[in-house]
Design an enzyme around this catalytic site. Structure first.
Site, PDB file in Angstrom:
ATOM      1  N   ASP A   9       0.884  -1.158   0.000  1.00 13.93           N
ATOM      2  CA  ASP A   9       0.000   0.000   0.000  1.00 13.93           C
ATOM      3  C   ASP A   9       0.935   1.225   0.000  1.00 13.93           C
ATOM      4  OD1 ASP A   9      -2.348   1.617   0.444  1.00 13.93           O
ATOM      5  OD2 ASP A   9      -1.709   1.762   2.534  1.00 13.93           O
ATOM      6  N   LEU A  10       0.423   2.375  -0.395  1.00 14.54           N
ATOM      7  CA  LEU A  10       1.273   3.579  -0.456  1.00 14.54           C
ATOM      8  C   LEU A  10       1.094   4.457   0.793  1.00 14.54           C
ATOM      9  CD1 LEU A  10       3.133   5.543  -2.108  1.00 14.54           C
ATOM     10  CD2 LEU A  10       1.032   6.481  -3.092  1.00 14.54           C
ATOM     11  N   ASP A  11      -0.112   5.056   0.900  1.00 18.59           N
ATOM     12  CA  ASP A  11      -0.368   6.014   1.978  1.00 18.59           C
ATOM     13  C   ASP A  11      -0.351   5.315   3.341  1.00 18.59           C
ATOM     14  OD1 ASP A  11      -0.840   8.248   0.220  1.00 18.59           O
ATOM     15  OD2 ASP A  11      -2.749   7.341  -0.311  1.00 18.59           O
ATOM     16  N   THR A  17       1.090  10.419   3.941  1.00 15.39           N
ATOM     17  CA  THR A  17       0.325  11.457   3.248  1.00 15.39           C
ATOM     18  C   THR A  17      -0.944  11.839   4.008  1.00 15.39           C
ATOM     19  OG1 THR A  17      -0.507   9.619   1.993  1.00 15.39           O
ATOM     20  CG2 THR A  17       1.030  11.071   0.853  1.00 15.39           C
ATOM     21  N   LYS A  45      -8.585   6.869   6.483  1.00 17.50           N
ATOM     22  CA  LYS A  45      -7.419   6.101   6.040  1.00 17.50           C
ATOM     23  C   LYS A  45      -7.839   4.877   5.220  1.00 17.50           C
ATOM     24  CE  LYS A  45      -4.087   7.697   9.362  1.00 17.50           C
ATOM     25  NZ  LYS A  45      -3.274   7.438  10.551  1.00 17.50           N
ATOM     26  N   SER A 116      -2.510   0.632  -4.439  1.00 17.70           N
ATOM     27  CA  SER A 116      -3.025   1.801  -3.708  1.00 17.70           C
ATOM     28  C   SER A 116      -4.365   2.274  -4.265  1.00 17.70           C
ATOM     29  CB  SER A 116      -2.004   2.938  -3.832  1.00 17.70           C
ATOM     30  OG  SER A 116      -2.562   4.153  -3.394  1.00 17.70           O
ATOM     31  N   ALA A 117      -5.191   2.822  -3.377  1.00 14.62           N
ATOM     32  CA  ALA A 117      -6.481   3.388  -3.794  1.00 14.62           C
ATOM     33  C   ALA A 117      -6.310   4.774  -4.409  1.00 14.62           C
ATOM     34  CB  ALA A 117      -7.399   3.505  -2.579  1.00 14.62           C
ATOM     35  N   LYS A 147     -10.933  -1.168  -1.680  1.00 20.65           N
ATOM     36  CA  LYS A 147     -10.630  -2.096  -0.593  1.00 20.65           C
ATOM     37  C   LYS A 147     -11.783  -1.980   0.415  1.00 20.65           C
ATOM     38  CE  LYS A 147      -5.713  -0.969  -1.111  1.00 20.65           C
ATOM     39  NZ  LYS A 147      -4.545  -0.269  -0.539  1.00 20.65           N
ATOM     40  N   GLU A 171       0.095  -3.382   4.639  1.00 23.58           N
ATOM     41  CA  GLU A 171      -1.069  -2.491   4.722  1.00 23.58           C
ATOM     42  C   GLU A 171      -1.215  -1.823   6.087  1.00 23.58           C
ATOM     43  OE1 GLU A 171      -3.678  -0.927   3.773  1.00 23.58           O
ATOM     44  OE2 GLU A 171      -3.889  -1.511   1.695  1.00 23.58           O
ATOM     45  N   ASP A 172      -1.598  -0.550   6.107  1.00 18.80           N
ATOM     46  CA  ASP A 172      -1.838   0.137   7.384  1.00 18.80           C
ATOM     47  C   ASP A 172      -3.329   0.314   7.688  1.00 18.80           C
ATOM     48  OD1 ASP A 172      -2.167   2.111   5.302  1.00 18.80           O
ATOM     49  OD2 ASP A 172      -2.200   3.614   6.885  1.00 18.80           O
TER      50      ASP A 172
END
Ligand code: BG6
Ligand code: MG
Length: 217
Positions: A9-11, A17, A45, A116-117, A147, A171-172
């Site tokens: 995942d990115l953020d 971010t 998030k 990522s979304a 997701k 994933e966070d």
């Protein structure tokens, strides 16, 4: 070795971010006449842009008051402010351990992918100079289902040619952990045990991840 692809995942995993999303959403709330707190922001998030707007309006007691066109305009206005923030990002904002982790997996012959979304993922990865570290990049422009739907991770696995059962996801967000499990993949949560559930392993950040250990999960 059973793990053949690592999906990120990115953020909240590679970069923080959430603070920029928060500043932009807070500004929109302020223009609409209410206060949006950092605690409220926790609910956004891992959530898509339009769903985030719905949650924001719900917090302000304004959900249902706007047409689809007005909703689209507000989301676009928020995104313009958000893009102003992320356009100034550079490598100094990459979260600890990210590059070592990506390089570590690749050195072991494991494919790397982004899942990522965000529709802004390419801009962020470009500014962080991380694009070359990924064999596949699946972002919010390539998927239609948010997701916890597994679409984003299944597409990532397909693009790198790895069976979902041989993939691990970092994933966070709770919705992201569920998306990984729905895809039939291993899930490593990034965060605190009191906030997340259903993962195979949990770490505070990628700096705690040892690729050699992960591939034998
Ligand atoms: C996710 C973030 O990665 O992307 C969410 O965790 C965000 O907070 C979502 O709403 C969509 O991002 P963007 O950049 O397309 O508005
Ligand atoms: Mg996230």
């Amino acid at each position: 070795m059973s793990i053949k692809a690592a999906l990120f995942d990115l953020d909240g995993v590679i970069v923080d971010t959430a603070k920029y999303h928060y500043l932009a959403w807070k500004r929109l709330a302020s223009e609409l006449g209410f206060v949006f707190t950092e605690k409220d922001n926790e609910r956004l998030k891992g959530v898509s842009r339009m769903r985030s707007l719905e949650i924001l309006l719900e917090v302000g007691g304004l959900l249902g008051r706007f047409s689809d066109e007005e909703m689209a305009e507000m989301a676009a206005r928020k995104n313009e402010w958000y893009v102003q923030y992320i356009s100034k990002m550079d490598e100094s904002e990459i979260l600890d351990g990210t590059v070592e982790c990506l390089k570590g997996f690749r050195a072991l012959g494991v494919k790397t992918a982004l899942g990522s979304a965000s529709k802004n993922a390419m801009l962020i990865l470009g500014n962080l100079k991380l694009t070359p570290y990924f064999d596949a990049i699946i972002d919010g422009t390539k998927v239609s289902k948010a997701k916890p739907d597994p679409e984003v991770f299944l597409l990532g696995a397909k693009e790198v040619g790895v069976d979902p059962k041989d993939c691990v996801v970092f994933e966070d967000a709770q919705a992201g952990i569920e998306a990984a499990k729905n895809a039939g993949m291993k899930a490593i949560a990034i965060g605190k045990p009191e906030d997340l559930s259903g993962y195979d392993k949990i770490c505070k950040g990628l700096h705690e991840v040892d690729p050699e250990e992960v591939i034998n999960m």
